[in-house]
Design an enzyme around this catalytic site. Structure first.
Site, mmCIF file in Angstrom:
data_model
loop_
_atom_site.group_PDB
_atom_site.id
_atom_site.type_symbol
_atom_site.label_atom_id
_atom_site.label_comp_id
_atom_site.label_asym_id
_atom_site.label_seq_id
_atom_site.Cartn_x
_atom_site.Cartn_y
_atom_site.Cartn_z
ATOM 1 N N TRP A 102 122.654 10.714 -18.397
ATOM 2 C CA TRP A 102 121.903 9.773 -17.539
ATOM 3 C C TRP A 102 120.635 10.441 -16.878
ATOM 4 O O TRP A 102 119.387 9.973 -16.636
ATOM 5 C CB TRP A 102 122.490 8.729 -16.832
ATOM 6 C CG TRP A 102 123.287 7.741 -17.672
ATOM 7 C CD1 TRP A 102 124.803 7.811 -17.801
ATOM 8 C CD2 TRP A 102 123.062 6.951 -18.941
ATOM 9 N NE1 TRP A 102 125.145 6.838 -18.595
ATOM 10 C CE2 TRP A 102 123.850 6.501 -19.449
ATOM 11 C CE3 TRP A 102 121.828 6.662 -19.294
ATOM 12 C CZ2 TRP A 102 124.101 5.494 -20.273
ATOM 13 C CZ3 TRP A 102 121.872 5.736 -20.452
ATOM 14 C CH2 TRP A 102 122.746 5.193 -21.043
ATOM 15 N N ASP A 170 120.336 6.749 -8.939
ATOM 16 C CA ASP A 170 120.692 5.748 -9.917
ATOM 17 C C ASP A 170 122.484 5.699 -9.758
ATOM 18 O O ASP A 170 122.889 6.712 -9.676
ATOM 19 C CB ASP A 170 120.458 6.546 -11.244
ATOM 20 C CG ASP A 170 121.280 5.695 -12.216
ATOM 21 O OD1 ASP A 170 121.934 4.646 -12.068
ATOM 22 O OD2 ASP A 170 121.205 6.207 -13.447
ATOM 23 N N LYS A 194 127.912 -2.485 -15.295
ATOM 24 C CA LYS A 194 128.935 -1.756 -14.898
ATOM 25 C C LYS A 194 129.844 -2.192 -14.075
ATOM 26 O O LYS A 194 131.311 -2.037 -13.936
ATOM 27 C CB LYS A 194 128.494 -0.205 -14.730
ATOM 28 C CG LYS A 194 127.431 0.420 -15.512
ATOM 29 C CD LYS A 194 128.214 0.987 -16.873
ATOM 30 C CE LYS A 194 126.930 1.370 -18.001
ATOM 31 N NZ LYS A 194 125.823 2.356 -17.400
HETATM 32 C C1 LIG Z 1 124.714 2.685 -17.958
HETATM 33 C C2 LIG Z 1 123.818 3.688 -17.145
HETATM 34 C C3 LIG Z 1 122.262 3.650 -17.401
HETATM 35 C C4 LIG Z 1 121.660 2.863 -18.353
HETATM 36 O O1 LIG Z 1 121.751 1.691 -18.106
HETATM 37 P P1 LIG Z 1 120.963 0.593 -18.793
HETATM 38 O O2 LIG Z 1 121.118 -0.774 -18.315
HETATM 39 O O3 LIG Z 1 121.547 0.561 -20.255
HETATM 40 O O4 LIG Z 1 119.296 1.041 -19.220
HETATM 41 C C5 LIG Z 1 121.947 4.621 -16.337
HETATM 42 N N1 LIG Z 1 122.634 5.391 -15.493
HETATM 43 C C6 LIG Z 1 123.814 5.250 -15.441
HETATM 44 C C7 LIG Z 1 124.493 6.015 -14.478
HETATM 45 C C8 LIG Z 1 124.636 4.395 -16.351
HETATM 46 O O5 LIG Z 1 125.773 4.478 -16.271
#
Ligand SMILES: *Cc1c(COP(=O)(O)O)cnc(C)c1O
Length: 358
Positions: A102, A170, A194
């Site tokens: 990511w 993030d 998540k």
């Molecule tokens: C799942 C995830 C993403 C991507 O998320 P989307 O909503 O599918 O764009 C980005 N960063 C992390 C740490 C993730 O676990």
């Protein structure tokens, strides 16, 4: 039908009572004799949902004055670009810590629009650790981190020292899983699916004073200032994803908030990692000090036993522990809504497995 022990990495488990309330609102929301899916996002009933969701995030994380909470679309993947547009100055540069798939995607978006400094990377060892002891250039427009690496199973335990450089995180896969001092960050963003709700909305916690300083022309849908001014209603928001997120936030609050869940998340992680370390048929894939409390990655020490282990956990009504293709083996995601009892079921299977084969 008994519910599966759901270790899915995302979209992932939600509390049973949240799912029940969410399903009721599909048929009749707030006794309106209308579905939540068929009312205006500008109705007072939905505005109350949006206000409540924002207020709950503020309350659960003690968000200080001067920050706004937004619920937007596009996933964290659009967040990668939103970061660049709102924080990277024309001819400036963003600093990034590269800790996994990511992070790499965030870096890729930034490179399309400007200069990137990668301050450190753990790619040399397939992202099995979190780099430490690096320097962040003091002239960077921001420093970007991924607090939990969903695929590789590592997590930042300590905040980097970044002087006056704005910090952007993030937090998609550990948002609301542990206490966070929001004042340390200039932007936090996280896809809901998540740890906070269903897919379809992304939460942003934005320090207001940093916006509007890049000199860039920002596409409206990526402009955080516009979304703040319009209170997340610049366009039609993902109403149902926000509603279910609000219910999950309320569930967290009712049960004791972030301090409560942090303790349980630690118990779940300790239970599983202790078994991984004690059991001769398993080993963890990451260095111990950087292990994630949200996504535990591990492999078999004897691949010939894979078929049997897979049969055993499936028979125990466990789902979602197949590892990501970049790591192999197994990944057990231990998000907020997963009960300790599900982790115990997995650990019991691991114990029965070694008993059978030793
Ligand atoms: C799942 C995830 C993403 C991507 O998320 P989307 O909503 O599918 O764009 C980005 N960063 C992390 C740490 C993730 O676990």
């Amino acid at each position: 039908m008994s519910k599966a022990h759901n270790f899915n990495p995302g979209p992932s488990i939600l509390p049973e009572e949240v799912l029940k309330k969410a399903s009721e609102a599909i048929l009749n929301f707030n006794n309106l004799n209308l579905s939540i899916l068929e009312i205006s996002h500008r109705s007072k009933d939905f505005i109350a949902v949006m206000d409540k969701a924002q207020a709950l995030v503020k309350e659960l994380l003690n968000v200080p004055d001067g920050y706004s909470v937004l619920f937007l679309q596009g996933g964290a993947s659009t967040g990668f670009l939103t970061v660049v547009m709102n924080y990277m100055k024309e001819n400036g540069h963003g600093a990034y810590l590269n800790t996994g798939a990511w992070s790499k995607k965030a870096i890729k978006e930034a490179k399309n629009y400007g200069k990137v400094t990668i301050v450190a990377s753990s790619e040399d060892k397939n992202f099995t650790y979190i780099p430490k002891g690096y320097n962040i250039p003091s002239d960077a427009d921001y420093f970007h981190i991924t607090t939990n690496n969903t695929i590789f199973g590592t997590q930042l335990k300590d905040l980097p020292k970044r002087g006056n450089v704005p910090l952007i995180a993030d937090m998609s896969s550990d948002f609301l899983s542990r206490k966070v001092n929001v004042a340390d960050y200039d932007l936090i963003y996280a896809g809901a699916q998540k740890n906070m709700g269903p897919a379809g909305t992304t939460v942003y916690i934005v320090k207001n004073e940093l916006l509007g300083k890049t000199g860039r022309t920002i596409p409206s849908m990526l402009d955080l200032k516009i979304h703040i001014d319009k209170e997340s209603m610049y366009n039609t928001p993902p109403v149902y994803a926000i509603y279910v997120s609000m219910l999950t936030l309320q569930w967290l609050k009712d049960n004791g908030g972030v301090a409560w869940i942090e303790k349980i998340n630690q118990q779940k992680a300790d239970l599983l990692y202790n078994e991984i370390d004690a059991n001769p048929l398993f080993k963890g894939t990451t260095v111990k000090e950087d292990r994630s409390n949200m996504n535990a990655t591990f492999v078999l020490t004897n691949d010939a036993l894979k078929e049997d282990f897979d049969k055993m956990w499936a028979a125990a009504n466990i789902v979602g522990i197949k590892g990501h293709r970049d790591v192999g083996g197994y990944r057990a995601s231990l998000y907020n809504a997963l009960p300790l009892s599900s982790v115990q079921v997995l650990v019991d299977v691991m114990k029965a497995f070694v008993k059978k084969h030793n």
